[in-house]
Motif scaffolding. Sequence first.
Motif, PDB file in Angstrom:
ATOM      1  N   TYR A  74      55.639 -67.119 -66.153  1.00  0.00           N
ATOM      2  CA  TYR A  74      54.796 -67.305 -64.702  1.00  0.00           C
ATOM      3  C   TYR A  74      55.926 -66.569 -63.984  1.00  0.00           C
ATOM      4  CZ  TYR A  74      57.811 -71.294 -64.636  1.00  0.00           C
ATOM      5  OH  TYR A  74      58.922 -71.964 -64.645  1.00  0.00           O
ATOM      6  N   PRO A  75      55.365 -65.972 -62.716  1.00  0.00           N
ATOM      7  CA  PRO A  75      55.987 -65.359 -61.587  1.00  0.00           C
ATOM      8  C   PRO A  75      56.974 -66.319 -61.140  1.00  0.00           C
ATOM      9  CG  PRO A  75      53.656 -64.921 -61.269  1.00  0.00           C
ATOM     10  CD  PRO A  75      53.732 -66.041 -62.410  1.00  0.00           C
ATOM     11  N   GLU A  76      58.107 -65.912 -60.643  1.00  0.00           N
ATOM     12  CA  GLU A  76      59.098 -66.389 -59.770  1.00  0.00           C
ATOM     13  C   GLU A  76      59.427 -65.536 -58.342  1.00  0.00           C
ATOM     14  OE1 GLU A  76      63.484 -68.698 -60.042  1.00  0.00           O
ATOM     15  OE2 GLU A  76      62.747 -67.281 -61.648  1.00  0.00           O
ATOM     16  N   THR A  77      59.334 -66.451 -57.392  1.00  0.00           N
ATOM     17  CA  THR A  77      59.797 -65.743 -56.247  1.00  0.00           C
ATOM     18  C   THR A  77      60.772 -66.254 -55.352  1.00  0.00           C
ATOM     19  OG1 THR A  77      57.164 -65.735 -55.596  1.00  0.00           O
ATOM     20  CG2 THR A  77      58.755 -65.571 -53.798  1.00  0.00           C
ATOM     21  N   GLY A  97      55.588 -62.723 -64.632  1.00  0.00           N
ATOM     22  CA  GLY A  97      56.131 -63.452 -65.642  1.00  0.00           C
ATOM     23  C   GLY A  97      56.345 -62.698 -66.511  1.00  0.00           C
ATOM     24  N   GLY A  98      57.106 -63.161 -67.649  1.00  0.00           N
ATOM     25  CA  GLY A  98      57.453 -62.330 -68.905  1.00  0.00           C
ATOM     26  C   GLY A  98      58.601 -61.349 -68.664  1.00  0.00           C
ATOM     27  N   VAL A 156      61.131 -70.167 -56.263  1.00  0.00           N
ATOM     28  CA  VAL A 156      59.932 -70.907 -56.382  1.00  0.00           C
ATOM     29  C   VAL A 156      59.087 -70.382 -57.555  1.00  0.00           C
ATOM     30  CG1 VAL A 156      57.620 -71.046 -55.265  1.00  0.00           C
ATOM     31  CG2 VAL A 156      59.674 -70.773 -53.856  1.00  0.00           C
ATOM     32  N   HIS A 157      58.976 -71.213 -58.416  1.00  0.00           N
ATOM     33  CA  HIS A 157      58.070 -71.301 -59.660  1.00  0.00           C
ATOM     34  C   HIS A 157      56.568 -71.401 -59.453  1.00  0.00           C
ATOM     35  CE1 HIS A 157      61.953 -71.273 -62.390  1.00  0.00           C
ATOM     36  NE2 HIS A 157      62.315 -71.356 -61.052  1.00  0.00           N
ATOM     37  N   ALA A 215      54.479 -72.670 -61.065  1.00  0.00           N
ATOM     38  CA  ALA A 215      54.067 -74.033 -61.999  1.00  0.00           C
ATOM     39  C   ALA A 215      54.640 -75.235 -61.627  1.00  0.00           C
ATOM     40  CB  ALA A 215      54.749 -73.521 -63.559  1.00  0.00           C
ATOM     41  N   GLY A 216      53.749 -76.050 -61.826  1.00  0.00           N
ATOM     42  CA  GLY A 216      54.012 -77.695 -61.785  1.00  0.00           C
ATOM     43  C   GLY A 216      55.383 -78.073 -62.554  1.00  0.00           C
ATOM     44  N   THR A 217      55.535 -77.513 -63.657  1.00  0.00           N
ATOM     45  CA  THR A 217      56.662 -77.840 -64.638  1.00  0.00           C
ATOM     46  C   THR A 217      57.158 -76.594 -65.103  1.00  0.00           C
ATOM     47  OG1 THR A 217      55.306 -79.831 -65.191  1.00  0.00           O
ATOM     48  CG2 THR A 217      57.282 -79.070 -66.630  1.00  0.00           C
ATOM     49  N   MET A 218      58.642 -76.355 -64.908  1.00  0.00           N
ATOM     50  CA  MET A 218      59.297 -75.200 -65.130  1.00  0.00           C
ATOM     51  C   MET A 218      59.429 -75.150 -66.465  1.00  0.00           C
ATOM     52  SD  MET A 218      62.259 -75.111 -62.443  1.00  0.00           S
ATOM     53  CE  MET A 218      62.249 -76.099 -60.791  1.00  0.00           C
TER      54      MET A 218
END
Length: 112
Positions: free
Chosen positions: A49-52, A81-82, A100-101, A103-106
């Motif tokens: 998923y994306p990370e900011t 993501g990826g 910031v991820h 996703a609720g779970t990294m």
Amino acid sequence: MTHVLRAADRPPSTSRTIRFEGAAYGTDISFFAVDNEPGQGPALHVHPYPETWIVKSGGARIVAGDETYEVGPNDIAVVPGGVPHKFTNIGDDRLVIFCVHAAGTMVQEDLE
């Protein structure tokens, strides 16, 4: 239900970095609130998923895929993501950066 997670209730840590995973609290956002020394940063890794990133103080060199960027206070960077990525504190002082991820779970695969 509103959740308040008090600093005093977190278990002691040798790191100044705070890790939060939102799934347990009903949100699809997780983050690291990073506070590290010059030269520190995570090894190359990837998420599905994306990370900011939001830099609050200091400077960082971000490697994302084949590209390299230098960022400073109040700069924001988004890695899709990826895409393999990492950052390193390139300043003489501490780096404070929020990772910031989306996703609720990294989920992280380390590549180095």
